[in-house]
Design a protein around this motif. Structure first.
Motif, PDB file in Angstrom:
ATOM      1  N   ILE A   1       0.714  -1.199  -0.061  1.00  0.00           N
ATOM      2  CA  ILE A   1       0.119   0.117   0.097  1.00  0.00           C
ATOM      3  C   ILE A   1       1.091   1.149   0.042  1.00  0.00           C
ATOM      4  N   PHE A   2       1.939   1.278   0.679  1.00  0.00           N
ATOM      5  CA  PHE A   2       2.797   2.405   0.881  1.00  0.00           C
ATOM      6  C   PHE A   2       3.609   2.873  -0.354  1.00  0.00           C
ATOM      7  N   MET A   3       3.588   1.846  -1.378  1.00  0.00           N
ATOM      8  CA  MET A   3       4.234   2.060  -2.598  1.00  0.00           C
ATOM      9  C   MET A   3       3.414   2.416  -3.700  1.00  0.00           C
ATOM     10  N   ARG A   4       2.068   2.323  -3.511  1.00  0.00           N
ATOM     11  CA  ARG A   4       1.057   2.443  -4.554  1.00  0.00           C
ATOM     12  C   ARG A   4       0.847   3.983  -4.928  1.00  0.00           C
ATOM     13  N   MET A   5       0.671   4.144  -6.376  1.00  0.00           N
ATOM     14  CA  MET A   5       0.456   5.372  -6.784  1.00  0.00           C
ATOM     15  C   MET A   5      -0.834   5.840  -7.272  1.00  0.00           C
ATOM     16  N   HIS A   6      -1.489   4.825  -7.547  1.00  0.00           N
ATOM     17  CA  HIS A   6      -2.891   4.822  -7.999  1.00  0.00           C
ATOM     18  C   HIS A   6      -3.977   5.268  -6.805  1.00  0.00           C
ATOM     19  N   GLY A   7      -4.489   6.196  -6.985  1.00  0.00           N
ATOM     20  CA  GLY A   7      -5.272   6.961  -5.784  1.00  0.00           C
ATOM     21  C   GLY A   7      -4.264   7.700  -4.826  1.00  0.00           C
ATOM     22  N   SER A   8      -2.980   7.931  -5.114  1.00  0.00           N
ATOM     23  CA  SER A   8      -2.163   8.883  -4.093  1.00  0.00           C
ATOM     24  C   SER A   8      -2.487  10.337  -4.682  1.00  0.00           C
ATOM     25  N   VAL A   9      -2.268  11.239  -3.778  1.00  0.00           N
ATOM     26  CA  VAL A   9      -2.409  12.589  -4.163  1.00  0.00           C
ATOM     27  C   VAL A   9      -1.021  13.107  -4.493  1.00  0.00           C
ATOM     28  N   MET A  10      -0.153  12.525  -4.765  1.00  0.00           N
ATOM     29  CA  MET A  10       1.329  12.733  -4.712  1.00  0.00           C
ATOM     30  C   MET A  10       1.266  13.886  -6.179  1.00  0.00           C
ATOM     31  N   PRO A  11       0.654  13.607  -7.535  1.00  0.00           N
ATOM     32  CA  PRO A  11       0.941  14.501  -8.374  1.00  0.00           C
ATOM     33  C   PRO A  11       0.702  15.723  -7.798  1.00  0.00           C
ATOM     34  N   LYS A  12      -0.663  16.175  -7.160  1.00  0.00           N
ATOM     35  CA  LYS A  12      -0.807  17.483  -6.445  1.00  0.00           C
ATOM     36  C   LYS A  12       0.084  17.985  -5.717  1.00  0.00           C
ATOM     37  N   MET A  13       1.001  16.953  -5.035  1.00  0.00           N
ATOM     38  CA  MET A  13       1.983  17.685  -3.918  1.00  0.00           C
ATOM     39  C   MET A  13       3.306  17.894  -4.551  1.00  0.00           C
TER      40      MET A  13
ATOM     41  N   LYS B   1     -13.298  22.530 -26.513  1.00  0.00           N
ATOM     42  CA  LYS B   1     -12.065  23.027 -27.065  1.00  0.00           C
ATOM     43  C   LYS B   1     -10.834  22.085 -26.348  1.00  0.00           C
ATOM     44  N   THR B   2      -9.836  21.720 -27.148  1.00  0.00           N
ATOM     45  CA  THR B   2      -8.839  20.988 -26.641  1.00  0.00           C
ATOM     46  C   THR B   2      -7.868  21.894 -25.544  1.00  0.00           C
ATOM     47  N   LYS B   3      -7.656  21.411 -24.668  1.00  0.00           N
ATOM     48  CA  LYS B   3      -7.085  22.102 -23.546  1.00  0.00           C
ATOM     49  C   LYS B   3      -5.356  22.464 -24.043  1.00  0.00           C
ATOM     50  N   SER B   4      -4.893  23.353 -23.631  1.00  0.00           N
ATOM     51  CA  SER B   4      -3.526  23.618 -23.936  1.00  0.00           C
ATOM     52  C   SER B   4      -2.614  22.769 -23.215  1.00  0.00           C
ATOM     53  N   PHE B   5      -1.317  22.440 -23.570  1.00  0.00           N
ATOM     54  CA  PHE B   5      -0.455  21.806 -22.622  1.00  0.00           C
ATOM     55  C   PHE B   5      -0.206  22.359 -21.187  1.00  0.00           C
ATOM     56  N   TRP B   6      -0.093  23.596 -21.183  1.00  0.00           N
ATOM     57  CA  TRP B   6       0.108  24.106 -20.037  1.00  0.00           C
ATOM     58  C   TRP B   6      -1.194  24.273 -18.917  1.00  0.00           C
ATOM     59  N   LYS B   7      -2.117  24.287 -19.546  1.00  0.00           N
ATOM     60  CA  LYS B   7      -3.632  24.161 -18.764  1.00  0.00           C
ATOM     61  C   LYS B   7      -3.476  22.762 -18.316  1.00  0.00           C
ATOM     62  N   SER B   8      -3.446  21.469 -19.263  1.00  0.00           N
ATOM     63  CA  SER B   8      -3.735  20.322 -18.897  1.00  0.00           C
ATOM     64  C   SER B   8      -2.642  19.916 -17.778  1.00  0.00           C
ATOM     65  N   THR B   9      -1.441  20.506 -17.876  1.00  0.00           N
ATOM     66  CA  THR B   9      -0.308  20.107 -16.842  1.00  0.00           C
ATOM     67  C   THR B   9      -0.522  20.868 -15.414  1.00  0.00           C
ATOM     68  N   GLY B  10      -1.098  21.872 -15.692  1.00  0.00           N
ATOM     69  CA  GLY B  10      -1.623  22.622 -14.388  1.00  0.00           C
ATOM     70  C   GLY B  10      -2.586  21.816 -13.524  1.00  0.00           C
ATOM     71  N   GLU B  11      -3.701  21.650 -14.356  1.00  0.00           N
ATOM     72  CA  GLU B  11      -4.757  20.822 -13.740  1.00  0.00           C
ATOM     73  C   GLU B  11      -4.138  19.436 -13.202  1.00  0.00           C
ATOM     74  N   TYR B  12      -3.148  18.735 -13.826  1.00  0.00           N
ATOM     75  CA  TYR B  12      -2.780  17.632 -13.356  1.00  0.00           C
ATOM     76  C   TYR B  12      -1.955  17.802 -11.990  1.00  0.00           C
ATOM     77  N   LEU B  13      -1.235  19.027 -11.831  1.00  0.00           N
ATOM     78  CA  LEU B  13      -0.400  19.137 -10.959  1.00  0.00           C
ATOM     79  C   LEU B  13      -1.306  19.973  -9.548  1.00  0.00           C
ATOM     80  N   GLY B  14      -2.429  20.224  -9.954  1.00  0.00           N
ATOM     81  CA  GLY B  14      -3.465  20.829  -8.907  1.00  0.00           C
ATOM     82  C   GLY B  14      -3.112  22.202  -8.656  1.00  0.00           C
ATOM     83  N   VAL B  15      -2.812  22.899  -9.744  1.00  0.00           N
ATOM     84  CA  VAL B  15      -2.624  24.445  -9.658  1.00  0.00           C
ATOM     85  C   VAL B  15      -3.886  25.210  -9.822  1.00  0.00           C
TER      86      VAL B  15
END
Length: 496
Positions: free
Chosen positions: A99-111, A256-270
């Motif tokens: 469990i401590f090594m799983r990434m699926h379900g983790s909030v790590m990308p937003k951290m 409309k297709t999201k830009s690279f920066w917008k998609s990356t920002g949403e992924y990182l929780g900006v």
């Protein structure tokens, strides 16, 4: 479903309505017809739900593919990496990682960004304290602030999980009520003779579709998806006159297709990159109505028609149907309450500020004791504190598209499968399954079937029932038959 840009008038299917002047359903609201040549007649099995003739070998494969496309439309073209970090989580998948090594379900990308900021800040404070001037402070502040942060995070986590659990309870209640209402309609609602019986059967199937449509429409409403032409919804309610159908706009289905920066920002929780989830509702040029409520109105009209035409005569079943309709309305109201009543903004802001103040002050308190270890220690502490706050923020709305949100698509697919199972055969008749020879009424003590026990006396049957108490709970089949036969023979002999 078409791509939303078809101008072929043949695809515009008139709405089923008592008003003959009703406007036709837009082409992208209803599934498109098949334009391929039909296979030979000897290869046909039956038609699918939109009137296409399917070859015998591929019919079941088509149903499976259609069901998969229906409930996984939004994830069909996404990459494996995107699906790994984008939710809701697939309940059918299993990971063997600890469990401590799983990434699926983790909030790590937003951290990632917050931890980088904490690393840079702690490095700056450590370097200034080591090379220029000591910036350490008394550890009493760590103790006081730690107690306050603990209370704040506990309050945040408990309230967020309570909302998540409430959402799951309402959807469990929806599944249960859907099963009960579907059983009442399919089993307890009769079918008349002749042509009227065919009408009753088709109406029952339509009502079953409306039960599924309610769940699917509720899912889309909770996700602020106001249109009606979604692939899992159009075929169920596209024939009804609703506000959502009148307000249909194919541009909502093809954003409309999201830009690279917008998609990356949403992924990182900006926060600056995140879009307002209600924007499609706000931008609607026509009234959107309330599709789940309108579906309940149509279901209520069906129940009322069954009472009037005499196919639902039992007062008990009538009362149950009305009660279950009320329960569906309670589920609708309850989920809206969870969605529209988040933690007050003042609490949310204060908890976020308290957590960040603690993380910012932490390097000043750790450096006099840990020196260069202050940097990794601050990062670890920030991951714990900010991670709990991020989890609370994510599960506060349990109906969204985050990894830890409720898998509403799975729940709708479950309801659809159960309704298909229920309608796959006619309503069971007691004589058809009770009197079969393979009905082992006294299993496991006896391997004799229903007809054989029916030929015996009531005293023999009751004696055998008594033998189930005193006999071995799990004897071999032959031994069980011997025990029961001997007891039955002794009972009949004593009675003589």
């Amino acid at each position: 479903m078409t791509d939303g840009h078809s101008d072929n008038p043949a695809n515009a299917i008139p709405a089923v309505s008592s008003d003959s002047s009703a406007a036709p359903v837009p082409a992208d609201v209803r599934p498109s017809a098949n334009h391929h040549a039909d296979p030979p007649a000897h290869e046909l099995k039956e038609q699918d739900s939109i009137g296409r003739l399917m070859p015998r070998p591929t019919y079941m494969e088509h149903l499976a593919d259609s069901r998969d496309a229906m409930f996984h439309l939004n994830r069909r073209d996404s990459s494996e990496l995107e699906r790994y970090f984008h939710g809701p989580r697939d309940m059918d998948k299993h990971s063997k990682w600890p469990i401590f090594m799983r990434m699926h379900g983790s909030v790590m990308p937003k951290m990632i960004l917050p931890l980088l900021c904490v690393a840079a800040w702690s490095t700056l404070i450590t370097c200034l304290s080591h090379y220029f001037h000591a910036l350490g402070i008394n550890n009493i502040l760590l103790t006081v602030l730690g107690f306050v942060v603990g209370l704040a995070l506990s309050f945040r986590s408990s309230t967020a999980y309570e909302r998540w659990a409430d959402g799951r309870k309402y959807w469990a209640q929806l599944i249960q009520t859907s099963r009960n209402l579907a059983r009442t309609i399919w089993v307890n609602t009769g079918e008349r003779e002749g042509e009227e019986g065919k009408v009753d059967l088709l109406r029952k199937l339509t009502a079953m579709n409306l039960i599924l449509a309610f769940a699917v429409a509720l899912k889309h409403k909770l996700r602020f998806e106001p249109d009606i032409a979604y692939e899992d919804l159009a075929g169920l309610v596209g024939h009804m006159d609703t506000f959502a159908r009148d307000a249909h706009d194919h541009e909502r289905l093809h954003p409309k297709t999201k830009s690279f920066w917008k998609s990356t920002g949403e992924y990182l929780g900006v926060s600056f990159a995140e879009s307002n989830p209600r924007k499609m509702v706000k931008r609607s040029k026509k009234p959107l109505g309330h599709l789940p409520l309108e579906i309940l109105n149509h279901l209520s009209a069906y129940i009322d028609s069954c009472v009037k035409n005499g196919t639902l005569t039992s007062g008990l079943h009538q009362s149950q149907a009305i009660t279950m309709m009320s329960t569906l309305n309670e589920v609708l109201t309850g989920t809206e309450r969870v969605l529209d009543t988040p933690l007050p903004t003042a609490y949310t802001i204060a908890i976020a500020q308290i957590a960040w103040i603690y993380v910012i002050v932490l390097p000043f308190q750790l450096h006099p004791v840990l020196n260069w270890v202050t940097i990794p220690a601050s990062i670890v502490a920030a991951y714990i504190i900010l991670g709990l706050a991020t989890i609370g923020s994510e599960i506060e709305n349990p109906f969204g598209q985050d990894v830890n949100d409720l898998p509403l698509d799975t729940y709708c697919r479950q309801i659809a499968l159960e309704l298909d199972i229920m309608t796959s055969t006619p309503a069971p008749k007691v004589d058809d399954f009770m009197s079969r020879p393979d009905n082992l009424v006294l299993f496991p003590l006896s391997q004799s079937g229903y007809p054989e026990w029916k030929s015996r006396s009531v005293e023999d049957i009751r004696a055998a029932l008594k033998a189930k108490i005193v006999a071995n709970p799990a004897p071999a089949p032959s031994d069980a038959s011997t025990v029961v036969e001997n007891v039955s023979f002794k009972a009949s002999k004593d009675s003589v």
